[in-house]
Design a protein around this motif. Sequence first.
Motif, PDB file in Angstrom:
ATOM      1  N   ARG A   1      26.849  45.851  10.444  1.00  0.00           N
ATOM      2  CA  ARG A   1      26.124  46.546   9.396  1.00  0.00           C
ATOM      3  C   ARG A   1      25.785  45.583   8.265  1.00  0.00           C
ATOM      4  O   ARG A   1      26.240  44.432   8.250  1.00  0.00           O
ATOM      5  CB  ARG A   1      26.971  47.709   8.843  1.00  0.00           C
ATOM      6  CG  ARG A   1      27.426  48.693   9.913  1.00  0.00           C
ATOM      7  CD  ARG A   1      28.408  49.687   9.338  1.00  0.00           C
ATOM      8  NE  ARG A   1      28.889  50.632  10.328  1.00  0.00           N
ATOM      9  CZ  ARG A   1      29.870  51.494  10.131  1.00  0.00           C
ATOM     10  NH1 ARG A   1      30.499  51.523   8.958  1.00  0.00           N
ATOM     11  NH2 ARG A   1      30.251  52.326  11.088  1.00  0.00           N
TER      12      ARG A   1
ATOM     13  N   LYS B   1      28.235  55.884  17.270  1.00  0.00           N
ATOM     14  CA  LYS B   1      27.682  56.230  15.969  1.00  0.00           C
ATOM     15  C   LYS B   1      27.815  57.716  15.642  1.00  0.00           C
ATOM     16  O   LYS B   1      27.995  58.072  14.486  1.00  0.00           O
ATOM     17  CB  LYS B   1      26.201  55.821  15.906  1.00  0.00           C
ATOM     18  CG  LYS B   1      25.988  54.308  15.930  1.00  0.00           C
ATOM     19  CD  LYS B   1      26.604  53.648  14.712  1.00  0.00           C
ATOM     20  CE  LYS B   1      26.373  52.151  14.709  1.00  0.00           C
ATOM     21  NZ  LYS B   1      26.953  51.500  13.515  1.00  0.00           N
TER      22      LYS B   1
ATOM     23  N   GLN C   1      17.452  56.238  18.191  1.00  0.00           N
ATOM     24  CA  GLN C   1      18.531  55.997  17.236  1.00  0.00           C
ATOM     25  C   GLN C   1      19.638  55.154  17.862  1.00  0.00           C
ATOM     26  O   GLN C   1      20.211  54.270  17.206  1.00  0.00           O
ATOM     27  CB  GLN C   1      19.104  57.340  16.754  1.00  0.00           C
ATOM     28  CG  GLN C   1      18.140  58.160  15.918  1.00  0.00           C
ATOM     29  CD  GLN C   1      17.732  57.451  14.636  1.00  0.00           C
ATOM     30  OE1 GLN C   1      18.524  56.757  14.018  1.00  0.00           O
ATOM     31  NE2 GLN C   1      16.479  57.625  14.244  1.00  0.00           N
TER      32      GLN C   1
ATOM     33  N   ASN D   1      20.832  51.482  16.486  1.00  0.00           N
ATOM     34  CA  ASN D   1      22.225  51.358  16.049  1.00  0.00           C
ATOM     35  C   ASN D   1      23.097  50.568  17.021  1.00  0.00           C
ATOM     36  O   ASN D   1      24.305  50.437  16.779  1.00  0.00           O
ATOM     37  CB  ASN D   1      22.834  52.750  15.859  1.00  0.00           C
ATOM     38  CG  ASN D   1      22.186  53.528  14.732  1.00  0.00           C
ATOM     39  OD1 ASN D   1      21.743  52.955  13.749  1.00  0.00           O
ATOM     40  ND2 ASN D   1      22.116  54.843  14.893  1.00  0.00           N
TER      41      ASN D   1
ATOM     42  N   ASP E   1      24.067  51.526  19.835  1.00  0.00           N
ATOM     43  CA  ASP E   1      25.041  52.469  20.398  1.00  0.00           C
ATOM     44  C   ASP E   1      24.984  52.315  21.916  1.00  0.00           C
ATOM     45  O   ASP E   1      24.244  53.019  22.607  1.00  0.00           O
ATOM     46  CB  ASP E   1      24.690  53.898  19.965  1.00  0.00           C
ATOM     47  CG  ASP E   1      25.828  54.870  20.210  1.00  0.00           C
ATOM     48  OD1 ASP E   1      26.701  54.544  21.034  1.00  0.00           O
ATOM     49  OD2 ASP E   1      25.839  55.936  19.584  1.00  0.00           O
TER      50      ASP E   1
END
Length: 305
Positions: free
Chosen positions: A37, A80, A263, A267, A269
Motif C-alpha cells: 500500500r 481485501k 477490484q 488490489n 487480490d
Amino acid sequence: MLHYVMRRLGGAVPTLFIIIAGAFFMMRLAPGGPFARERRVPPEVEANLMKAYHLDEPLWQQFLRYLNGLLHGDFGPSFKYKDFAVADLIFGGFPVSLQLGGIAIALALVIGVTLGIWAALRQNSWIDYASMSVSMVGIAVPNFVVAPILTLVIGLQLQLLPVGGWGRPSHYVLPVIALCLPQIAAIARLTRASMIEVLSSNYVRTARAKGLPARLTISRHAIRAAILPVVSYLGPAIAGIITGSVVVEQIFSIPGIGRYFVQGSLNRDYTLVMGVTVFYGALVILCNLIADLLYGVLDPKVRYD
C-alpha cells in the motif's frame, strides 16, 4: 451421447489446469502484492500477514496448496474483502452478471438473427448495405467505448436513464445496450453469410421448384441450417457476455463478477482474481459443450457416436 459428454469433460481437465497454472504464475509475476500500500505496514505485521495467507512459502508449494483447495471446492479467502471467502463473492455476484448477460444475449440473438436474415433475403440492396454497415460499426466500437458515450449522452445530458445502480428496471437499459450491441453486429453478419449460402443450396432450390411457398422454405429449411454457425458462436459468446462484462459493470456500478474482477486485479487480490478466472474458464468449457450438443438437435447429420 453420454460417452461423448464424458470424453469432452475428461478433455477439459488439462485445459482447465493450463488456465489455472497460467493465471496463478502470471498473477505472481505482476508487480506489487496484496499488502503493498501507499502507507506500508510495519515489517513484522507484513510478515505475519504473509505467513497467515501462506505467501511466504515457495511458489510451487503455494500452487499445490491452491490446487488442493480447488479439489475440495475452496477458492480461498479474499485478501481485501475481509470475512468473505472468494466463493461467497463469486456466487453472490454471479446471479447479477447472469441476469444482465442473459437479457443482453437474448436481445442480441433476436435482433441479430432477424437483421441477418433480412439482409440475406435482400442481398445487395440498400437494406443489406445499411444493416451490414451498422454491424461493422458495432464490431469496430467496443463496449467500453459505447458505455461511457451512453452514460454521457443519455444519462447525464438528456437525463433519461440512471447511469449507475442496480435493482430497478431502468438500471438495466444502458448496460444491456452497451453489452448487446457488439453481439448483435457479430450475430447479424454470421447469420447473413450463412443464410446466403443456404439459400443457394440444392435442397432449398428443390423445395422452391416443388412449389413450396417462400415463407415455408425459409422457416422450415433455410433458417434451421443457417443458424448452426450462430450456435457455434454462442458458446463462448454467452460465457463472455455473462462474466466478461468487466468494464461495463464497473462503469455502471453493477455488483457483478466483473466488478469484483477489476477490484481484485487493482488490489492484487490473488485468490479473488484466480477464483473468477477459474470460474470463467469452466463456464466457457461448459457453454462450448452445450453448443456442440445443440448441433445434434439442429442438424440430423451430426452424430456423437
